[in-house]
Design a protein around this motif. Structure first.
Motif, PDB file in Angstrom:
ATOM      1  N   TYR A  90      22.804  22.123  62.193  1.00  0.00           N
ATOM      2  CA  TYR A  90      22.622  21.860  63.681  1.00  0.00           C
ATOM      3  C   TYR A  90      24.011  21.706  64.395  1.00  0.00           C
ATOM      4  O   TYR A  90      24.939  21.017  63.862  1.00  0.00           O
ATOM      5  N   TYR A  91      24.074  22.317  65.828  1.00  0.00           N
ATOM      6  CA  TYR A  91      25.381  22.127  66.347  1.00  0.00           C
ATOM      7  C   TYR A  91      25.178  22.310  67.770  1.00  0.00           C
ATOM      8  O   TYR A  91      24.535  23.305  68.247  1.00  0.00           O
ATOM      9  N   ALA A  92      25.305  21.240  68.315  1.00  0.00           N
ATOM     10  CA  ALA A  92      25.234  21.132  69.949  1.00  0.00           C
ATOM     11  C   ALA A  92      26.754  21.354  70.306  1.00  0.00           C
ATOM     12  O   ALA A  92      27.639  20.538  70.145  1.00  0.00           O
ATOM     13  N   SER A  98      34.587  28.612  75.280  1.00  0.00           N
ATOM     14  CA  SER A  98      35.111  30.070  74.359  1.00  0.00           C
ATOM     15  C   SER A  98      35.266  29.559  72.924  1.00  0.00           C
ATOM     16  O   SER A  98      34.823  30.407  72.253  1.00  0.00           O
ATOM     17  N   GLU A  99      35.967  28.629  72.710  1.00  0.00           N
ATOM     18  CA  GLU A  99      36.181  28.141  71.610  1.00  0.00           C
ATOM     19  C   GLU A  99      35.110  27.991  70.626  1.00  0.00           C
ATOM     20  O   GLU A  99      35.111  28.294  69.354  1.00  0.00           O
ATOM     21  N   ALA A 100      33.974  27.300  71.120  1.00  0.00           N
ATOM     22  CA  ALA A 100      32.911  27.188  70.735  1.00  0.00           C
ATOM     23  C   ALA A 100      32.115  28.192  70.036  1.00  0.00           C
ATOM     24  O   ALA A 100      31.589  28.498  69.162  1.00  0.00           O
ATOM     25  N   ASN A 101      32.026  29.292  71.002  1.00  0.00           N
ATOM     26  CA  ASN A 101      31.361  30.479  70.939  1.00  0.00           C
ATOM     27  C   ASN A 101      32.005  31.482  69.815  1.00  0.00           C
ATOM     28  O   ASN A 101      31.569  32.004  68.780  1.00  0.00           O
ATOM     29  N   VAL A 102      33.534  31.315  69.736  1.00  0.00           N
ATOM     30  CA  VAL A 102      34.429  32.035  68.757  1.00  0.00           C
ATOM     31  C   VAL A 102      34.041  31.528  67.459  1.00  0.00           C
ATOM     32  O   VAL A 102      33.774  31.928  66.434  1.00  0.00           O
ATOM     33  N   PHE A 103      33.949  30.168  67.388  1.00  0.00           N
ATOM     34  CA  PHE A 103      33.758  29.415  66.214  1.00  0.00           C
ATOM     35  C   PHE A 103      32.575  29.618  65.675  1.00  0.00           C
ATOM     36  O   PHE A 103      32.346  30.109  64.468  1.00  0.00           O
ATOM     37  N   LEU A 104      31.265  29.544  66.436  1.00  0.00           N
ATOM     38  CA  LEU A 104      30.167  30.041  66.032  1.00  0.00           C
ATOM     39  C   LEU A 104      30.170  31.711  65.537  1.00  0.00           C
ATOM     40  O   LEU A 104      29.348  32.063  64.358  1.00  0.00           O
ATOM     41  N   ASP A 105      30.456  32.540  66.124  1.00  0.00           N
ATOM     42  CA  ASP A 105      30.463  33.800  65.703  1.00  0.00           C
ATOM     43  C   ASP A 105      31.256  34.104  64.391  1.00  0.00           C
ATOM     44  O   ASP A 105      30.490  34.680  63.518  1.00  0.00           O
ATOM     45  N   ASP A 106      32.344  33.414  64.443  1.00  0.00           N
ATOM     46  CA  ASP A 106      32.973  33.590  62.931  1.00  0.00           C
ATOM     47  C   ASP A 106      32.304  33.128  61.923  1.00  0.00           C
ATOM     48  O   ASP A 106      32.218  33.713  60.644  1.00  0.00           O
ATOM     49  N   LEU A 107      31.651  31.754  62.333  1.00  0.00           N
ATOM     50  CA  LEU A 107      30.812  31.151  61.184  1.00  0.00           C
ATOM     51  C   LEU A 107      29.678  31.849  60.662  1.00  0.00           C
ATOM     52  O   LEU A 107      29.338  32.078  59.538  1.00  0.00           O
ATOM     53  N   GLU A 108      29.037  32.602  61.761  1.00  0.00           N
ATOM     54  CA  GLU A 108      27.832  33.414  61.670  1.00  0.00           C
ATOM     55  C   GLU A 108      28.073  34.590  60.822  1.00  0.00           C
ATOM     56  O   GLU A 108      27.301  34.742  59.696  1.00  0.00           O
ATOM     57  N   LYS A 109      29.235  35.323  61.189  1.00  0.00           N
ATOM     58  CA  LYS A 109      29.560  36.359  60.361  1.00  0.00           C
ATOM     59  C   LYS A 109      29.534  36.160  58.900  1.00  0.00           C
ATOM     60  O   LYS A 109      29.437  36.869  57.858  1.00  0.00           O
ATOM     61  N   SER A 119      17.775  30.315  51.995  1.00  0.00           N
ATOM     62  CA  SER A 119      16.696  29.458  51.241  1.00  0.00           C
ATOM     63  C   SER A 119      17.005  27.963  51.154  1.00  0.00           C
ATOM     64  O   SER A 119      16.368  27.135  50.510  1.00  0.00           O
ATOM     65  N   TYR A 120      18.035  27.800  51.638  1.00  0.00           N
ATOM     66  CA  TYR A 120      18.634  26.316  51.535  1.00  0.00           C
ATOM     67  C   TYR A 120      18.687  25.592  53.026  1.00  0.00           C
ATOM     68  O   TYR A 120      18.397  24.544  53.215  1.00  0.00           O
ATOM     69  N   TYR A 121      18.884  26.530  54.069  1.00  0.00           N
ATOM     70  CA  TYR A 121      19.046  25.998  55.356  1.00  0.00           C
ATOM     71  C   TYR A 121      18.289  26.770  56.355  1.00  0.00           C
ATOM     72  O   TYR A 121      18.067  27.844  56.214  1.00  0.00           O
ATOM     73  N   PHE A 122      17.683  25.826  57.415  1.00  0.00           N
ATOM     74  CA  PHE A 122      17.605  26.332  58.735  1.00  0.00           C
ATOM     75  C   PHE A 122      18.795  26.164  59.473  1.00  0.00           C
ATOM     76  O   PHE A 122      19.411  25.300  59.514  1.00  0.00           O
ATOM     77  N   TYR A 123      18.869  26.922  60.658  1.00  0.00           N
ATOM     78  CA  TYR A 123      20.087  27.145  61.417  1.00  0.00           C
ATOM     79  C   TYR A 123      19.846  26.903  62.907  1.00  0.00           C
ATOM     80  O   TYR A 123      18.993  27.694  63.523  1.00  0.00           O
ATOM     81  N   TYR A 124      20.189  25.892  63.329  1.00  0.00           N
ATOM     82  CA  TYR A 124      20.061  25.576  64.920  1.00  0.00           C
ATOM     83  C   TYR A 124      21.331  25.254  65.683  1.00  0.00           C
ATOM     84  O   TYR A 124      21.686  24.536  65.998  1.00  0.00           O
ATOM     85  N   PRO A 125      21.917  26.413  66.288  1.00  0.00           N
ATOM     86  CA  PRO A 125      22.880  26.248  67.190  1.00  0.00           C
ATOM     87  C   PRO A 125      22.277  25.930  68.442  1.00  0.00           C
ATOM     88  O   PRO A 125      21.223  26.443  68.827  1.00  0.00           O
ATOM     89  N   ASP A 126      22.582  24.850  69.127  1.00  0.00           N
ATOM     90  CA  ASP A 126      22.030  24.569  70.640  1.00  0.00           C
ATOM     91  C   ASP A 126      22.951  24.398  71.620  1.00  0.00           C
ATOM     92  O   ASP A 126      23.640  23.397  71.809  1.00  0.00           O
ATOM     93  N   PRO A 127      23.075  25.752  72.211  1.00  0.00           N
ATOM     94  CA  PRO A 127      24.177  25.576  73.275  1.00  0.00           C
ATOM     95  C   PRO A 127      23.437  24.438  74.448  1.00  0.00           C
ATOM     96  O   PRO A 127      22.410  24.389  74.842  1.00  0.00           O
ATOM     97  N   GLN A 128      24.666  23.692  75.251  1.00  0.00           N
ATOM     98  CA  GLN A 128      24.438  22.636  76.248  1.00  0.00           C
ATOM     99  C   GLN A 128      24.926  23.108  77.306  1.00  0.00           C
ATOM    100  O   GLN A 128      25.903  23.879  77.517  1.00  0.00           O
TER     101      GLN A 128
END
Length: 188
Positions: A90-92, A98-109, A119-128
């Motif tokens: 989970y990440y709020a 822009s820094e958070a969006n770049v971080f998430l894009d790189d992490l998701e790639k 099979s281990y995780y559910f992923y919840y990015p939560d833009p605020q």
């Protein structure tokens, strides 16, 4: 008289072998605890790491307060995180950052290159938005899961382990370090 000297020599030889065997065993087996030689700090840390790994414990994880479980109703936002059959990432974050969006894009790639993580995780990015209002469905409380997540995971990405009722905060400054922890703790 010769026979007595022979037995006495053999007894000395046998005693010497026993002493040498004892010294060898106590010095070669690092798990042997000799009373006059306490464990060093490094040995204690290593022993604790082995114990934590055996018990599936993560030292930096915190227990989710029981009040969060008590005050979260099934229709609260993210209530399903508490009963999930997988761990949850989970990440709020501020949606317009822009820094958070770049971080998430790189992490998701990076995460997509390891499909087994699904099979281990559910992923919840939560833009605020800049101001977020949280409502708990239980009247008179602000200690529901959504508020708890925002308080703990706004500046950090979090891994929630519903089975252990624990949360692990991960710094969201470097996507590679975040991924390393996600990958390392997949079986936690």
């Amino acid at each position: 008289m010769q026979k007595k000297n022979s037995n006495h020599g053999f007894a000395k030889f046998l005693a010497l072998l026993i002493v040498i065997a004892f010294i060898y065993v106590t010095n070669s087996n690092h798990d042997t605890k000799v009373p006059d030689r306490p464990l060093t700090a490094d040995q204690k840390k290593e022993l604790q790491k082995k114990k934590d790994k055996k018990e599936g414990r993560v030292r930096s994880a915190q227990s989710i307060p029981e009040s969060v479980y008590k005050n979260t109703l099934p229709n609260d936002k993210f209530a399903n995180i508490l009963t999930s059959h997988r761990k949850v990432i989970y990440y709020a974050y501020l949606g317009d950052c822009s820094e958070a969006n770049v971080f998430l894009d790189d992490l998701e790639k990076l995460m997509k290159t390891y499909p087994e993580l699904g099979s281990y995780y559910f992923y919840y990015p939560d833009p605020q938005e800049r101001t977020t209002t949280v409502y708990c469905n239980k009247v008179g409380t602000t200690e529901c899961i959504y508020n708890y997540l925002l308080q703990n995971c706004s500046n950090n990405m979090c891994i929630i382990n519903p089975d252990k009722k624990q949360i692990l905060k991960i710094s969201s400054q470097n996507f590679r370090q975040a991924f390393d922890k996600i990958y390392t703790y997949r079986k936690w």
